[in-house]
Design a protein around this motif. Structure first.
Motif: not given
Length: 344
Positions: A171-187, A221-231
């Motif tokens: 849920f947390n990561n899908l919420s982050v992804l949903t927010a990113l889609i509307g803001q930054d397609t590349h991100a 690095h991949s795992y921390l990328y998810l955490l860093k994007t979220r927090f």
């Protein structure tokens, strides 16, 4: 083997069998020992019991010392048994010869030689059975340790997978992804890429007992990328690893479990950022350290289980040294790096 519940029955049977065997091959017809057969029979029983009990006491003493490796334990067992056998033959044989034979000690030589020969044969037989018993015991212990390790390894892999596929994580990561889609397609595309890398690594990690630290760091690095994007600024990561460390091996997903524990059990916010350090500077161990700002969690057992499993898996591989340091300001876990010899 010497601890058998009905060992006195076996002592009697072994002594009686040995005496009967001596009668059947007509030993006393060829060697005139000059003593009544009932005295010889009792002597056979006595020395058999003395050798057995002496070996039992010696084996008990060795067992408390936990002597390793296995072959050294066997050497100690057999060396001590030789002295025990010699003492049993002398302490029981000489008084018997003095009682049953003439006072001329020269007539004792042949009976004593036969007795010593009999004692060492009994001792050899008992120790041969004992070595087989110890070997089977060691084999059973190895099987149990292997099964324990497999269970611990499976628990660790399952725990890591549960941490990632639980509803909160998704849920947390899908919420982050949903927010990113509307803001930054590349991100958002990069987020999906790193998200898939995390799952791919975890699902494949159960295929290996050890993995290069370089691969584990790539996964982290991949795992921390998810955490860093979220927090965002609520989480800061510092990875400081020397080049010499990267060629060493580590348990798969062990770093991820430690990082996940730090995030799960501490407050992570912009006002109280969580600082996580991953350090490896001595080529011998790697440390995950975070500042301590505890929060209440629903399940603290998962943290203890994860740390315990990591420590037990290292112990099974013969690399003890997992250490935990807990102060009022920080919490850190240090795990050893495993250096495998290059194949010739």
């Amino acid at each position: 083997m010497f601890q058998l519940r009905f060992r006195y029955v076996f002592m009697f049977l072994l002594g009686a069998y040995s005496f009967l065997n001596t009668l059947l091959i007509e030993t006393f017809d060829y060697y005139h020992v000059g003593a009544d057969k009932w005295i010889i029979f009792l002597l056979f029983l006595a020395v058999t019991a003395a050798i057995w009990e002496g070996n039992r006491l010696w084996d008990n003493w060795l067992s408390k010392r936990e002597i390793k490796p296995f072959w050294l334990r066997i050497i100690y067992n057999f060396s001590g048994s030789l002295l025990i056998t010699a003492l049993a033959a002398l302490l029981l044989g000489l008084p018997t010869a003095s009682y049953a034979l003439s006072k001329d000690w020269q007539q004792w030589v042949l009976p004593m030689k036969l007795l010593v020969m009999f004692c060492f044969r009994i001792n050899l037989f008992l120790n041969t059975i004992h070595v087989i018993f110890l070997y089977m015991q060691q084999l059973e212990l190895s099987h149990q340790q292997l099964e324990t390790y497999k269970r611990i390894s499976s628990q660790a892999q399952l725990q890591s997978l549960r941490n990632q596929v639980n509803p909160h994580f998704l849920f947390n990561n899908l919420s982050v992804l949903t927010a990113l889609i509307g803001q930054d397609t590349h991100a958002s595309i990069e987020f999906v890429k790193q998200f898939s890398n995390v799952y791919r690594y975890i699902l494949k990690s159960d295929e290996k007992e050890l993995i290069h630290l370089r691969e584990e760091i790539g996964f982290i690095h991949s795992y921390l990328y998810l955490l860093k994007t979220r927090f965002d600024s609520g989480l800061s990561i510092d990875i400081n690893i020397s080049e010499g460390c990267l060629s060493a091996y580590i348990l798969p997903v062990s770093l991820q479990m430690l990082v996940e524990n730090a995030v799960k059990h501490n407050i992570v916010s912009k006002s109280k950022p969580l600082h996580i350090e991953i350090l490896c500077l001595d080529n011998e161990s790697i440390t995950i350290r975070n500042n301590l700002q505890k929060k209440k969690v629903d399940d603290d057992h998962s943290t203890r289980l994860g740390l315990t499993n990591i420590a037990k898996r290292y112990d099974f591989l013969g690399h003890q040294g997992v250490s935990i340091q807990h102060t009022e300001q920080s919490f850190s876990v240090t795990i050893p790096l495993i250096h495998l010899k290059a194949e010739p």
